[in-house]
Design an enzyme around this catalytic site. Structure first.
Site, mmCIF file in Angstrom:
data_model
loop_
_atom_site.group_PDB
_atom_site.id
_atom_site.type_symbol
_atom_site.label_atom_id
_atom_site.label_comp_id
_atom_site.label_asym_id
_atom_site.label_seq_id
_atom_site.Cartn_x
_atom_site.Cartn_y
_atom_site.Cartn_z
ATOM 1 C CE LYS A 29 11.516 38.515 40.141
ATOM 2 N NZ LYS A 29 10.611 38.861 41.236
HETATM 3 C C1 LIG Z 1 8.751 37.590 46.776
HETATM 4 C C2 LIG Z 1 9.727 38.692 46.552
HETATM 5 N N1 LIG Z 1 10.574 39.039 47.540
HETATM 6 C C3 LIG Z 1 11.465 40.029 47.390
HETATM 7 C C4 LIG Z 1 11.535 40.747 46.214
HETATM 8 C C5 LIG Z 1 12.551 41.842 46.078
HETATM 9 O O1 LIG Z 1 13.592 41.437 45.219
HETATM 10 P P1 LIG Z 1 14.394 42.483 44.353
HETATM 11 O O2 LIG Z 1 14.913 43.494 45.296
HETATM 12 O O3 LIG Z 1 15.457 41.698 43.698
HETATM 13 O O4 LIG Z 1 13.435 43.062 43.380
HETATM 14 C C6 LIG Z 1 10.682 40.438 45.169
HETATM 15 C C7 LIG Z 1 10.738 41.169 43.902
HETATM 16 O O5 LIG Z 1 11.302 40.707 42.959
HETATM 17 C C8 LIG Z 1 9.759 39.385 45.334
HETATM 18 O O6 LIG Z 1 8.912 39.063 44.355
#
Ligand SMILES: Cc1ncc(COP(=O)(O)O)c(C=O)c1O
Length: 315
Positions: free
Chosen positions: A158
Site C-alpha cells: 500500500k
Molecule cells: C486499491 C485498494 N484496494 C483495496 C482496498 C481495500 O483494502 P482494505 O480493506 O484493507 O481497506 C483499498 C483500501 O485501502 C485500496 O486502496
C-alpha cells in the site's frame, strides 16, 4: 475538508496537528516514496475499538519491507501508538492514517541516507461512497485504465505511488457521472476499484479476484472471506472475465473506507434486480454487527481503546 484533531504522532512524539509538516523537497514529494494504511476505529457500546489493528500494522510493515524501508518501530509499538492516538484525541469513532515516508536530505531517486519519518494521524470520516450507498448501492463503470502490471509497482504494497493509478480510475469515473471505477488487470480480467476490492455473486456462490490479479490484499477482503466461511457461503478466488460483472446476481465493494458497499449498476447495466442483493445484505449485517459491537466479536477483530473516565464519573 478535514476536521483537524488535536494531535498527530511523529516519530514517537505527539505534536499539534498544525505542526505535522514536511519540507517540499522531501524525497516523497518528488518520487512518491511513502507507504501508508487506512484503519477504522468504531464506536461501540463499551467504547471506541479499532478494527483489525494487528493486520493493518502487519500490512504496513510488509509494504515497508518490499520498499526496503526500515520503519524503526515494532508492530507492537505502532499498534500501541495508534491506540494512544485515539485516546489523546478523545475520539469515539475515527479513521486512522499511519504514513511512513522518505524525508528531506539527498535529492535524486536513490534515497539511501534520507530520514524515514513516521506519522500517525486520525480524524472523523463518515461513509466513503456516500451515506445512501450502503443501502442502495452505487453506480460504477469499468475503467479505461488498467490496474498496475505485475512487476512494475507492487500491488501488494500500500504505497502512495500506487494511488496515482487509483486517481486516474476515480477521476475518470467521476467525470463520467459514476461513483467509482472498476479496473481490469493488464490481462483484461477484473481486478479492483480505485480504493476497494470487489466481489461478485452468481447462483449463490461468491467470486473474487485472486491476489495475482493486481489487487491490494484488503483487510476487509479478508474479513469478507472469513464471514462467508462462517455463514457457509461458498467463495472462490478466481480469475474473472469482465463480462461476468454484467451477468452477476450481485456485486459489491469491500474496503476500510467503503466497508461493504453494494454495486447496483455497471456501465449502466443493472446488476441483478438493480438493488442490494440478499448475500450482500447478509454479509453487511454480520460485518456491521461486529464493527458496532452489537454482535459477538468471535474472531477477536476489535481492539478496545481504553479511555480514562474523568474523575468523579461513575464513582
Ligand atoms: C486499491 C485498494 N484496494 C483495496 C482496498 C481495500 O483494502 P482494505 O480493506 O484493507 O481497506 C483499498 C483500501 O485501502 C485500496 O486502496
Amino acid at each position: 475538508m478535514l476536521t483537524p484533531t488535536e494531535k498527530i504522532w511523529r516519530n514517537g512524539q505527539f505534536i499539534p496537528w498544525e505542526d505535522a509538516k514536511i519540507h517540499v523537497l522531501s524525497h516523497v514529494v518528488s518520487y512518491g516514496s511513502s507507504i501508508f494504511e487506512g484503519i477504522r476505529c468504531y464506536a461501540t457500546a463499551s467504547g471506541p475499538a479499532v478494527f483489525r489493528l494487528r493486520e493493518h500494522v502487519r500490512r504496513m510493515l510488509d509494504s515497508a519491507k518490499i520498499y526496503r524501508i526500515d520503519v524503526g518501530f515494532t508492530a507492537e509499538e505502532l499498534a500501541e501508538a495508534l491506540l494512544e492516538l485515539v485516546r489523546v484525541n478523545r475520539m469515539q469513532a475515527c479513521y486512522l492514517r499511519p504514513i511512513v515516508l522518505r524525508g528531506y536530505g539527498e535529492m535524486g531517486v536513490h534515497a539511501g541516507t534520507n530520514p524515514i519519518e513516521v506519522f500517525l494521524a486520525c480524524w472523523e470520516w463518515g461513509r466513503y461512497l456516500g451515506e445512501e450507498a450502503i443501502a442502495r448501492g452505487v453506480d460504477v463503470c469499468v475503467s479505461s485504465w488498467n490496474r498496475l502490471a505485475p512487476n512494475t509497482l507492487p500491488a501488494l504494497a500500500k504505497s502512495g505511488a500506487n494511488y496515482m493509478n487509483s486517481q486516474l480510475i476515480k477521476m475518470e469515473a467521476l467525470i463520467n457521472g459514476y461513483t467509482e471505477g472498476i479496473a481490469l488487470d493488464v490481462a483484461g480480467y477484473v481486478s479492483e476499484g480505485s480504493g476497494e476490492n470487489i466481489f461478485l455473486v452468481r447462483d449463490g456462490r461468491i467470486l473474487t479476484p485472486p491476489l495475482g490479479a493486481s489487487v491490494l490484499p484488503g483487510i476487509t477482503r479478508d474479513t469478507v472471506l472469513r464471514l462467508a466461511h462462517d455463514l457457509q457461503i461458498r467463495l472462490v478466488e478466481t480469475i474473472i472475465p469482465r463480462e461476468m460483472l454484467y451477468i452477476a446476481d450481485e456485486v459489491f465493494f469491500s474496503g476500510t473506507a467503503a466497508e461493504i458497499t453494494p454495486i447496483r449498476s455497471i456501465d449502466r447495466i443493472p446488476i441483478g434486480s438493480g438493488q442490494r442483493g440478499p448475500v450482500t445484505a447478509r454479509l453487511q449485517r454480520e460485518f456491521f454487527a461486529i464493527t458496532s459491537g452489537t454482535g459477538p466479536d468471535r474472531h477477536g477483530w476489535l481492539t478496545p481503546v481504553y479511555v480514562p473516565q474523568p474523575v468523579g464519573v461513575g464513582s
